[in-house]
Design a protein around this motif. Structure first.
Motif, PDB file in Angstrom:
ATOM      1  N   LEU A   1     -36.808 -21.220 -35.187  1.00 55.07           N
ATOM      2  CA  LEU A   1     -35.740 -22.095 -34.718  1.00 55.07           C
ATOM      3  C   LEU A   1     -34.881 -22.626 -35.858  1.00 55.07           C
ATOM      4  O   LEU A   1     -33.694 -22.875 -35.665  1.00 55.07           O
TER       5      LEU A   1
ATOM      6  N   LEU B   1     -31.101 -22.065 -34.964  1.00 53.80           N
ATOM      7  CA  LEU B   1     -30.243 -23.226 -34.756  1.00 53.80           C
ATOM      8  C   LEU B   1     -29.236 -23.426 -35.878  1.00 53.80           C
ATOM      9  O   LEU B   1     -28.421 -24.342 -35.828  1.00 53.80           O
TER      10      LEU B   1
ATOM     11  N   ILE C   1     -27.340 -28.829 -31.609  1.00 56.46           N
ATOM     12  CA  ILE C   1     -28.753 -28.583 -31.896  1.00 56.46           C
ATOM     13  C   ILE C   1     -29.640 -29.210 -30.820  1.00 56.46           C
ATOM     14  O   ILE C   1     -30.612 -28.600 -30.358  1.00 56.46           O
TER      15      ILE C   1
ATOM     16  N   ALA D   1     -30.005 -27.358 -27.449  1.00 53.09           N
ATOM     17  CA  ALA D   1     -30.807 -26.151 -27.654  1.00 53.09           C
ATOM     18  C   ALA D   1     -32.289 -26.488 -27.742  1.00 53.09           C
ATOM     19  O   ALA D   1     -33.141 -25.790 -27.174  1.00 53.09           O
TER      20      ALA D   1
END
Length: 423
Positions: A112, A116, A138, A141
């Motif tokens: 991630l 991200l 961010i 997500a």
């Protein structure tokens, strides 16, 4: 032409739950078993394979990889050169997939960070509103992963994102307007990281992060953020069995101007107050809060903020079930929770486990041991997919309650299932 990323190998790491370091260690162990000496593989080798910088590793790495994954070199995404000697696929049984929570969490966090775009958060120079907007996305997500997997998989990556934004705030330059936006997005990240820590059972970390979020909310002049944090602090106080404190904090959140202007937030706050009143035995106020939650939800339009995206009719019904259960109205709680489960969307995997446990507990408290054990078994089957200490603790309590009915065949069967699955 740039290197082509080896997505096949990357997917295998995810499937088997390996971090880069863990795969390197597995390669070395396997090489030692095969040849008597380790391959001296490191996480740097693994990163270069995935990045495509090395398209065909040395044989001392390829053979162990084939043993680990049970696939040919090409099936692992490697591209042979004309002069490459292709090792034959070893004859062996299917590989055993590693399903340990910690390696999986570490892999998710590592992936991630890249997915991200955390590496692209500026650490120097002048920031504009476009930089803030790139940071702001961010949080939505992260919540998509939270709904499915739980906070245990996300606390570390959210905290890492927060630290990078804090570094940008301290090292970069920006105008007054961007400063307020930065503090707002930083508070959003801190509150989110706090929630993930809360769900992961890290209550001291959660408290610290909530305090950071409150401070950022004050510096940004973001009243909605502050109301959100108060709501989460009330929920944490309830988890820690400080019910009256939770009610006082929740009442303060309800009285904020931001809550009064946002039906989504007001609906959630009243639902949580209903559970709080129920836990202190105040049936009248619990029922009044549930009615106010429904009224507020009926006024909600459009889409809620990312952190409120879990607030659906299923969630409201499940919280109503929790309130009735706390009041001792077990039959009503069972029906409401069953209805919540029917309405719950597939993307809310963590909440499905949570409400399946709640449903089983309501059935058990209503005297229906067989159906309770069936639902408990369903919860155990689902629980392996989420990383939420809060949910695991709830399941643990249910198991202890069913232990008292171990003489009932259905309960005994569940207890054995839970033992075999390590639940």
């Amino acid at each position: 032409m740039g290197s082509k990323r080896n997505t096949k190998l990357e997917a295998l790491l995810a499937e088997y739950g390996y971090t880069h370091q863990q795969l390197a260690e597995a390669v070395n162990r396997t090489a030692e078993n095969l040849h008597g000496t380790p391959a001296n593989c490191t996480d740097r080798h693994v990163r270069r394979w995935i990045a495509g910088d090395v398209q065909w590793p040395w044989t001392r790495y390829l053979l162990p990889l084939q043993h680990i994954f049970g696939r040919s070199s090409e099936d692992m995404g490697f591209v042979p050169r004309k002069s490459s000697r292709v090792p034959p696929l070893p004859r062996r049984s299917a590989p055993v997939k590693e399903r340990h929570t910690m390696p999986r969490r570490e892999f998710i966090a590592f992936g991630l960070v890249a997915a991200l775009g955390l590496d692209h958060i500026p650490s120097a120079g002048r920031l504009g509103s476009s930089d803030v907007e790139r940071i702001r996305v961010i949080v939505p997500a992260l919540y998509k992963y939270d709904h499915a997997m739980g906070g245990g998989a996300l606390h570390d990556v959210a905290t890492e994102a927060l630290h990078r934004v804090q570094s940008a705030v301290n090292r970069c330059t920006y105008g007054d307007r961007v400063e307020r936006l930065l503090y707002s997005v930083m508070g959003d990240l801190a509150a989110s990281a706090g929630w993930f820590a809360y769900d992961a059972g890290r209550q001291a970390n959660a408290t610290d992060l909530y305090n950071q979020a409150l401070q950022a909310g004050m510096l940004a002049g973001d009243g909605m953020l502050q109301a959100r944090v108060w709501s989460n602090l009330a929920m944490q106080a309830r988890l820690l069995h400080r019910d009256k404190e939770a009610l006082r904090i929740g009442r303060a959140a309800v009285e904020t101007r931001q809550a009064k202007s946002d039906p989504w937030l007001m609906s959630l706050l009243h639902c949580r107050q209903a559970v709080g009143h129920a836990r202190t035995g105040d049936r009248t106020r619990a029922q009044r809060s549930l009615a106010r939650a429904e009224t507020a939800y009926d006024r909600a339009q459009g889409h809620p903020a990312a952190w409120l995206s879990f607030l659906t009719p299923a969630e409201l019904t499940g919280l109503a079930g929790a309130a009735h259960h706390a009041l001792g109205q077990h039959r009503r709680a069972e029906r409401l929770t069953a209805s919540a489960l029917e309405m719950l969307e597939p993307r809310f995997e963590r909440n499905r486990v949570y409400y399946t446990v709640q449903h089983a507990q309501a059935l058990l408290d209503n005297g229906d041991i067989e159906h309770a054990a069936t639902q408990a078994g369903e919860a155990v089957s689902l629980a392996g997919r989420v990383q939420s200490t809060r949910v695991q603790d709830k399941l643990k309590d249910l198991r202890q309650h069913l232990q008292r009915h171990a003489n009932v065949p259905a309960a005994a069967e569940f207890l054995e299932q839970a033992r075999q699955m390590g639940a």
